[in-house]
Design an enzyme around this catalytic site. Structure first.
Site, PDB file in Angstrom:
ATOM      1  CE  LYS A   1     -11.400   1.837   1.757  1.00 34.91           C
ATOM      2  NZ  LYS A   1     -10.847   2.791   2.706  1.00 34.91           N
TER       3      LYS A   1
ATOM      4  CG  HIS B   1       7.779 -29.547   1.022  1.00 33.42           C
ATOM      5  ND1 HIS B   1       8.143 -30.844   0.795  1.00 33.42           N
ATOM      6  CD2 HIS B   1       8.591 -29.096   2.005  1.00 33.42           C
ATOM      7  CE1 HIS B   1       9.130 -31.185   1.614  1.00 33.42           C
ATOM      8  NE2 HIS B   1       9.422 -30.135   2.365  1.00 33.42           N
TER       9      HIS B   1
ATOM     10  CD  GLU C   1      -3.337  -0.364   1.970  1.00 33.93           C
ATOM     11  OE1 GLU C   1      -3.072   0.271   3.003  1.00 33.93           O
ATOM     12  OE2 GLU C   1      -4.490  -0.731   1.688  1.00 33.93           O
TER      13      GLU C   1
HETATM   14  O1  PA5 Z   1      -3.180   1.558   5.693  1.00 33.95           O
HETATM   15  C1  PA5 Z   1      -4.323   1.974   5.622  1.00 33.95           C
HETATM   16  O2  PA5 Z   1      -4.616   3.169   5.823  1.00 33.95           O
HETATM   17  C2  PA5 Z   1      -5.468   1.032   5.305  1.00 33.95           C
HETATM   18  O3  PA5 Z   1      -5.029  -0.277   5.171  1.00 33.95           O
HETATM   19  C3  PA5 Z   1      -6.519   1.099   6.403  1.00 33.95           C
HETATM   20  O4  PA5 Z   1      -5.952   0.684   7.605  1.00 33.95           O
HETATM   21  C4  PA5 Z   1      -7.726   0.230   6.061  1.00 33.95           C
HETATM   22  O5  PA5 Z   1      -8.249   0.584   4.810  1.00 33.95           O
HETATM   23  C5  PA5 Z   1      -8.798   0.378   7.125  1.00 33.95           C
HETATM   24  O6  PA5 Z   1      -9.224   1.713   7.201  1.00 33.95           O
HETATM   25  P1  PA5 Z   1     -10.029   2.263   8.429  1.00 33.95           P
HETATM   26  O7  PA5 Z   1      -9.181   2.137   9.655  1.00 33.95           O
HETATM   27  O8  PA5 Z   1     -10.322   3.670   8.107  1.00 33.95           O
HETATM   28  O9  PA5 Z   1     -11.271   1.436   8.563  1.00 33.95           O
END
Ligand code: PA5
Length: 465
Positions: free
Chosen positions: A456, A341, A320
């Protein structure tokens, strides 16, 4: 306090054409400075547009929390987290953590690293009064959620209003609007409120940002506690905020040691020279192999299942943060010897696009099992009778690394002195810092995840939201 973890890239460097260049060392010094300057820029509140978003708050956060603990004692955030954690422990024997991505993967990593793999099957006494732990809200999965709701419902019916029958929920979402988590929360909230609306006040704890739907719910619902995910710390950098610390405290973990480990790593990162700086060396090796050898796949090879969830947490962090602008290495966690394996064949003889980093858990806290002798020796294992499993594993580690080295396949090691809260705190902070430094080195903003928003938006539109 535990000694600092170490990084050993010698075997990889032996097959890197030209080794690590001076230019790269200089560029990394400058990326370290940029990373540290980000903290000041963020603190000043004057963030230039080309730096947005800037979530550098995680860097000095462990030190800030430790200073707050020293200064404010029982009024500090650490103390409040411990108090709330102890209350949840006393009142409930099942704890459900609801969250997705950065809002749950860090706690899962801690739980799997530091606890028995059969934790939930131990008695309350064997768990030292700490609750069973479940993770939900990270998918939209009727099968899983129905099965867990049913299990918790049965426990409530069998044990009534005793801690053994009660479930607590920590619901975590920084934005407060992530649909998977929000929908799961509705279901688990119903379960808890059905048993006792009054008890629910104490058994539901939200962890969320300063604004958003979950914050509004918290304000309207009158739950006894609510914790804040600070501005300036993004989801995948938030494991050492209440996101990870509250469930860790409720699970009886030493959250001060986690913070101390992370603070020790930040100090090392700030002050150690390039040649001995584990963060800078780790980034240098990954970057050099990507640039010079096309090693765009980074394999984190965990030796023992306990570290798999740490690897999955890191997969998310790297993907990310740096998987942007059609660039960024692909992380992949494997568990050995299991995956020797399955993926092992490809890693040994497939494309030369991989850098393998072994994550070695150090001395086992338990006495290692030994191969027992047996009067039927048709499997010819009596010659290994009395040999510890630790020794057999070491033979596998050495044998695998040798096989890769013989074929000029690069491997490096991250060696943990042992597995405890202090060392995990170091490891989290090391990998978060390394990810940001690499982003600054290659000109990719490591913060934010604009690409995740697309699905989303579509999902919400499909639901008419
Ligand atoms: O790194 C990030 O920001 C994302 O992986 C969020 O943690 C994830 O999308 C969850 O978001 P939120 O805490 O707003 O529900």
């Amino acid at each position: 306090m535990s000694e600092l973890l170490s990084y050993h890239p010698e075997a990889a460097l032996a097959v890197l054409p030209g080794g690590l260049s001076r230019d790269l060392a200089r560029a990394l010094e400058s990326a370290r400075q940029d990373t540290l300057n980000d903290v000041e820029i963020w603190q000043s509140g004057q963030i230039p547009q080309d730096r947005e978003p800037l979530d550098a708050g995680f860097i000095q956060w462990p030190e800030e929390l430790l200073a707050d603990l020293q200064l404010h004692g029982s009024a500090s955030l650490v103390a409040r987290l411990n108090t709330c954690g102890a209350r949840l422990r006393d009142q409930a024997d099942s704890l459900v953590v609801l969250g997705i991505g950065g809002s749950y993967m860090g706690m899962r990593a801690m739980s799997e690293s530091l606890r028995s793999p059969f934790w939930n099957e131990l008695s309350r006494e064997q768990r030292n009064g700490c609750p069973r732990l479940y993770f939900e809200g990270w998918n939209v999965d009727t099968d899983n959620q129905r099965a867990l709701l049913q299990l918790l419902q049965n426990r409530a019916e069998q044990s009534g209003q005793t801690p053994e029958g009660r479930t607590a929920v920590i619901v975590i979402s920084k934005s407060g609007g992530t649909l998977e988590t929000a929908v799961a929360f509705r279901l688990f909230r119903d379960l808890i409120e059905a048993s006792s609306a009054a008890a629910a006040r104490d058994l539901i704890v939200p962890v969320t940002g300063l604004q958003g739907r979950l914050r509004s719910l918290a304000e309207a619902s009158g739950w006894s506690d609510a914790f804040t995910i600070p501005d300036g710390i993004g989801g995948r950098f938030s494991v050492l905020t209440p996101v990870g610390l509250l469930p860790a405290a409720a699970s009886g973990m030493n959250i001060t040691a986690l913070l101390q480990g992370a603070a020790a790593m930040t100090e090392h990162f700030r002050t150690a020279p390039f040649e001995s700086n584990v963060v800078l060396q780790y980034v240098a090796v990954g970057h050099a192999f990507e640039q010079k050898c096309g090693a765009t796949t980074r394999i984190l090879s965990t030796w023992g299942s306990r570290l798999e969830a740490v690897g999955l947490w890191y997969d998310q962090l790297l993907s990310e943060s740096l998987g942007k602008h059609e660039r960024g290495a692909t992380p992949l966690t494997v568990v050995n010897t299991r995956d020797l394996h399955s993926r092992g064949q490809q890693h040994q003889e497939g494309r030369r696009d991989k850098l393998i980093t072994n994550l070695l858990p150090g001395v086992s806290s338990q006495d290692s099992l030994q191969v027992p002798p047996h009067r039927h020796d048709q499997d010819q294992l009596n010659r290994l009778a009395g040999t510890s499993l630790q020794k057999i594993l070491q033979a596998a580690i050495d044998g695998t690394n040798q096989a890769y080295a013989d074929d000029r396949r690069p491997t490096a090691d991250i060696r943990l002195p042992l597995l405890n809260e202090h060392v995990l705190g170091q490891l989290f902070q090391m990998l978060m810092l390394a990810t940001v430094v690499e982003g600054r080195l290659v000109g990719t903003n490591p913060y934010g995840q604009p690409g995740v928003e697309a699905y989303k938006k579509n999902m919400q539109a499909n639901l008419g939201l």
